[in-house]
Write an enzyme that holds these catalytic residues in place. Structure first.
Site, PDB file in Angstrom:
ATOM      1  N   LYS A 142     -44.962  27.874 -24.050  1.00  0.00           N
ATOM      2  CA  LYS A 142     -45.405  26.541 -23.620  1.00  0.00           C
ATOM      3  C   LYS A 142     -44.291  25.615 -23.192  1.00  0.00           C
ATOM      4  O   LYS A 142     -44.390  24.944 -22.153  1.00  0.00           O
ATOM      5  CB  LYS A 142     -46.241  25.888 -24.725  1.00  0.00           C
ATOM      6  CG  LYS A 142     -47.584  26.555 -24.853  1.00  0.00           C
ATOM      7  CD  LYS A 142     -48.298  26.200 -26.121  1.00  0.00           C
ATOM      8  CE  LYS A 142     -49.220  27.320 -26.539  1.00  0.00           C
ATOM      9  NZ  LYS A 142     -48.502  28.538 -27.025  1.00  0.00           N
ATOM     10  N   GLU A 152     -29.355  14.346  -5.926  1.00  0.00           N
ATOM     11  CA  GLU A 152     -28.497  15.251  -6.702  1.00  0.00           C
ATOM     12  C   GLU A 152     -29.238  15.793  -7.931  1.00  0.00           C
ATOM     13  O   GLU A 152     -29.116  16.961  -8.282  1.00  0.00           O
ATOM     14  CB  GLU A 152     -27.218  14.528  -7.128  1.00  0.00           C
ATOM     15  CG  GLU A 152     -26.335  14.171  -5.949  1.00  0.00           C
ATOM     16  CD  GLU A 152     -25.246  13.188  -6.339  1.00  0.00           C
ATOM     17  OE1 GLU A 152     -24.132  13.636  -6.628  1.00  0.00           O
ATOM     18  OE2 GLU A 152     -25.504  11.971  -6.363  1.00  0.00           O
ATOM     19  N   TYR A 193     -51.604  40.048 -28.987  1.00  0.00           N
ATOM     20  CA  TYR A 193     -50.885  38.806 -29.273  1.00  0.00           C
ATOM     21  C   TYR A 193     -49.723  39.049 -30.230  1.00  0.00           C
ATOM     22  O   TYR A 193     -49.814  39.824 -31.176  1.00  0.00           O
ATOM     23  CB  TYR A 193     -51.842  37.764 -29.891  1.00  0.00           C
ATOM     24  CG  TYR A 193     -51.144  36.475 -30.268  1.00  0.00           C
ATOM     25  CD1 TYR A 193     -50.977  35.476 -29.318  1.00  0.00           C
ATOM     26  CD2 TYR A 193     -50.629  36.270 -31.546  1.00  0.00           C
ATOM     27  CE1 TYR A 193     -50.311  34.291 -29.630  1.00  0.00           C
ATOM     28  CE2 TYR A 193     -49.967  35.097 -31.876  1.00  0.00           C
ATOM     29  CZ  TYR A 193     -49.810  34.112 -30.917  1.00  0.00           C
ATOM     30  OH  TYR A 193     -49.157  32.959 -31.240  1.00  0.00           O
ATOM     31  N   SER A 199     -21.948   2.425  -8.111  1.00  0.00           N
ATOM     32  CA  SER A 199     -20.912   2.924  -8.998  1.00  0.00           C
ATOM     33  C   SER A 199     -20.427   1.763  -9.848  1.00  0.00           C
ATOM     34  O   SER A 199     -20.365   0.626  -9.384  1.00  0.00           O
ATOM     35  CB  SER A 199     -19.753   3.488  -8.177  1.00  0.00           C
ATOM     36  OG  SER A 199     -18.568   3.482  -8.946  1.00  0.00           O
ATOM     37  N   LYS A 215     -20.047   1.805  -3.186  1.00  0.00           N
ATOM     38  CA  LYS A 215     -20.763   3.083  -3.241  1.00  0.00           C
ATOM     39  C   LYS A 215     -22.276   2.932  -3.227  1.00  0.00           C
ATOM     40  O   LYS A 215     -22.832   2.024  -3.828  1.00  0.00           O
ATOM     41  CB  LYS A 215     -20.378   3.838  -4.524  1.00  0.00           C
ATOM     42  CG  LYS A 215     -18.929   4.229  -4.572  1.00  0.00           C
ATOM     43  CD  LYS A 215     -18.642   5.475  -3.771  1.00  0.00           C
ATOM     44  CE  LYS A 215     -18.910   6.686  -4.639  1.00  0.00           C
ATOM     45  NZ  LYS A 215     -18.538   7.921  -3.960  1.00  0.00           N
ATOM     46  N   THR A 251     -26.094  26.129  12.296  1.00  0.00           N
ATOM     47  CA  THR A 251     -26.088  27.411  11.583  1.00  0.00           C
ATOM     48  C   THR A 251     -24.692  27.479  10.959  1.00  0.00           C
ATOM     49  O   THR A 251     -23.733  26.959  11.551  1.00  0.00           O
ATOM     50  CB  THR A 251     -26.295  28.612  12.531  1.00  0.00           C
ATOM     51  OG1 THR A 251     -25.242  28.623  13.501  1.00  0.00           O
ATOM     52  CG2 THR A 251     -27.647  28.538  13.251  1.00  0.00           C
ATOM     53  N   HIS A 252     -24.594  28.048   9.792  1.00  0.00           N
ATOM     54  CA  HIS A 252     -23.316  28.071   9.053  1.00  0.00           C
ATOM     55  C   HIS A 252     -22.782  26.659   8.820  1.00  0.00           C
ATOM     56  O   HIS A 252     -21.575  26.483   8.662  1.00  0.00           O
ATOM     57  CB  HIS A 252     -22.244  28.887   9.786  1.00  0.00           C
ATOM     58  CG  HIS A 252     -22.721  30.203  10.306  1.00  0.00           C
ATOM     59  ND1 HIS A 252     -22.602  31.381   9.612  1.00  0.00           N
ATOM     60  CD2 HIS A 252     -23.352  30.522  11.467  1.00  0.00           C
ATOM     61  CE1 HIS A 252     -23.125  32.374  10.319  1.00  0.00           C
ATOM     62  NE2 HIS A 252     -23.593  31.875  11.457  1.00  0.00           N
TER      63      HIS A 252
END
Ligand code: ARG
Length: 469
Positions: free
Chosen positions: A336, A301, A328, A288, A294, A166-167
Site C-alpha cells: 500500500k 526540478e 496471501y 533565492s 534569481k 537532436t542531441h
C-alpha cells in the site's frame, strides 16, 4: 525504544516469553500494524462491508434486522472518520479491524455477523482495488487538465518558431505548438494505460474468503455489481494473492512520471538565462535567499526528481511480490505505501506541471533568434538540390556541407550568402534556392502527416481536442 504493550505481557507467552520480559510484543504490534497508512482506505472498506452485509441479508445468511443495524452502524463510523472524531488504534492492527471494532462498540452483537463468509484477505484485496480504481480516475482527470493546458498554449504558438533539437544540438526549426503537442500525445498514451489498467482491475475479489471460497450461499455477482465492478474474479486463490493491479498502476504512473520529467527538464532548459525561451509565472517560481536576481524553476526540478521515488516504488512492489507462493502472505501488506506515495507524488507533479504550462509566457523573439543559429535550414538546401537539380540525396548532402562551411567561414547564415559563393560549390544553383532558406519557409514546408507546418499543427490541435478533451 518503542513503548511496551499494555495489552499483553510477553513474559506470559509460553513459547518464548521467558527471555523477553514484555518488550517484543510491542515490537510485534508495531511491525504488524498497517493502520498508520491503510486508514486511507476507510471509505472503500466501509463501502465493501455495506455491500457484503446487504448481500448476506438478501441471501438469508444473516437477518434483515442485523443487516440494517450493520449498515446504520457503518454509516455512523463513516461519519466519525469524516469528522475526524474516529480514533484509529494500533492495537486493532488495520483499517478492517478498526472499523469492525468500532462497529461493535456502536451496535453490539450484530457487528459480529458482518465477517460471515469473508476474510480480511478478500476484504483487503477488494478495498485496495477500489482505492486504486479511484486513484486511476483521479490521475486521468489530472492528465486531462494537463493536456488542456498544453493544447491551449500550442494553439497560441502554432506559428511560433524555435529550434528543434537532436542531441540537444540545433537540428531543424519547428513550431512551439508542435513541440507542446508532442507531450499531448505522450500524456494521451498515459491515459490509455490508465484506462487499460482500470479495465483489468475492475473485477471483485470479494467472496473469495480466506483463499478457497466459502460454503455459505453468497452472491458474488451482487457484491461485484454493488461496488461498480464488472464481474467477480474467477479464481479464489488468485483473488487474494494478486497484486498485479497495483503493479500496473505503479508502472503506469512511472511511465507518466518519466514523461513529466522530460517536460520538466525542458522547462529548466527553456527558462535558463542562456535560453530565455520561457518565463514561468511568479506563482510557479521561487527566489533565492542570497541572489536577488534569481527565478528558480523549483517545481519543475521537483517534478523531475519525484520520478526517482516513483520508479523506486514500482521496483519495490515487484520485489515484494516476486517469489511469493500462493496465496496471501503478510508480505503483501507492504503493497500500500508505495501506491499511496506514488499517488501523492504524481498528483502533485501533474498539478504543478499543469500550473506551470498554463501560466508560462513565451519569449517568441528569443526562440526565433535561437532558431537562426547552427544553419537550421541546411536540410532544406539539400532537399532543394534534390527536388530542383535532381541531385542524388547523398551528393546534395555533400554539396550542402561545403556551402555550410563557406557560410561558417564568412560568419553568416545560409540565407545571407551571396549567390556567387553558393555557385562556386555547385554552378547549377539559381536564386530560387533562397526561397527555402528562411526558417519560416522551412517550417511551412513540412506538411507531411504529423509534421511541424502550422497548418498541420492546427489540424492536430483540433483532432486532439476531439480525442482527449
Ligand atoms: N492489513 C492486512 C494487509 O494489508 C490485511 C489482511 C490481513 N490478513 C491476514 N491474513 N492477516 O494485508
Amino acid at each position: 525504544m518503542p513503548d511496551k504493550s499494555t495489552k499483553q505481557d510477553g513474559a506470559s507467552n509460553k513459547l518464548w516469553g521467558g527471555r523477553f520480559a514484555g518488550g517484543p510484543d510491542a515490537i510485534m504490534e508495531r511491525i504488524n500494524a498497517s493502520i498508520g497508512f491503510d486508514k486511507r482506505m476507510a471509505a472503500q472498506d466501509i463501502a465493501g462491508s455495506k455491500a457484503h452485509a446487504a448481500m448476506l441479508a438478501k441471501q438469508a445468511i444473516i437477518t434483515a434486522e442485523d443487516s440494517a443495524a450493520i449498515a446504520g452502524g457503518l454509516d455512523a463510523v463513516a461519519d466519525e472518520i469524516a469528522s475526524g472524531a474516529f480514533r484509529f488504534k494500533t492495537e486493532h492492527e488495520d483499517i478492517h479491524m478498526n472499523v469492525e471494532a468500532r462497529l461493535a462498540e456502536l451496535i453490539g452483537a450484530p457487528a459480529g455477523r458482518l465477517h460471515t463468509a469473508r476474510s480480511r484477505n478478500d476484504q483487503v484485496a477488494t478495498d485496495f482495488r477500489l482505492w486504486t480504481r479511484d486513484a486511476l480516475d483521479r490521475l486521468d482527470e489530472g492528465l486531462k487538465a494537463l493536456q488542456e493546458a498544453l493544447i491551449a498554449q500550442a494553439e497560441r504558438h502554432a506559428d511560433t518558431i524555435l529550434p528543434g533539437f537532436t542531441h540537444l544540438q540545433s537540428a531543424q526549426p519547428v513550431t512551439f505548438g508542435h513541440h507542446l503537442m508532442a507531450y499531448v500525445e505522450m500524456i494521451g498514451r498515459d491515459r490509455g494505460r490508465a484506462a487499460d489498467g482500470r479495465r483489468r482491475l475492475n473485477e471483485s475479489p470479494l467472496g473469495a474468503a480466506a483463499l478457497a471460497g466459502t460454503p455459505f450461499p453468497i452472491d458474488r455477482q451482487a457484491t461485484a455489481a454493488a461496488l461498480g465492478f464488472d464481474r467477480p474474479t474467477a479464481n479464489s486463490l488468485d483473488s487474494v494473492s494478486d497484486r498485479d493491479f497495483a503493479i500496473e498502476y505503479l508502472s503506469t504512473v512511472a511511465i507518466c512520471a518519466m514523461h513529466l520529467s522530460r517536460l520538466a527538464e525542458e522547462i529548466v532548459i527553456w527558462t535558463c538565462d542562456q535560453f530565455r525561451f520561457v518565463r514561468l509565472s511568479d506563482g510557479f517560481t521561487t527566489g533565492s535567499s542570497i541572489m536577488p536576481q534569481k527565478r528558480n524553476p523549483d517545481a519543475a526540478e521537483l517534478a523531475r526528481a519525484k520520478t526517482g521515488r516513483i520508479f523506486g516504488h514500482l521496483i519495490g512492489l515487484l520485489t515484494v511480490m516476486k517469489g511469493l507462493s500462493l496465496t496471501y502472505a503478510k508480505d503483501m501488506q507492504e503493497d500500500k505505501e508505495p501506491v499511496f506515495d506514488a499517488d501523492d507524488s504524481i498528483s502533485l507533479c501533474v498539478a504543478a506541471m499543469t500550473g506551470m504550462i498554463a501560466d508560462m509566457s513565451v519569449n517568441k523573439e528569443a526562440m526565433r533568434r535561437a532558431a537562426e543559429n547552427g544553419f537550421p535550414t541546411a536540410t532544406d538546401l539539400a532537399d532543394w538540390l534534390v527536388r530542383v537539380l535532381d541531385l542524388p540525396f547523398r551528393q546534395a548532402h555533400h554539396v550542402t556541407g561545403r556551402i555550410v562551411r563557406l557560410a561558417e567561414e564568412a560568419g553568416v547564415g545560409l540565407a545571407d550568402l551571396p549567390l556567387e559563393t553558393v555557385r562556386s560549390v555547385e554552378p547549377k544553383i539559381t536564386a530560387d534556392v533562397f526561397s527555402v532558406l528562411t526558417v519560416e519557409a522551412s517550417v511551412a514546408s513540412r506538411m507531411s502527416h504529423g509534421g511541424t507546418a502550422p497548418v498541420r499543427v492546427r489540424e492536430a490541435i483540433a483532432e486532439a481536442r476531439k480525442r482527449y478533451l
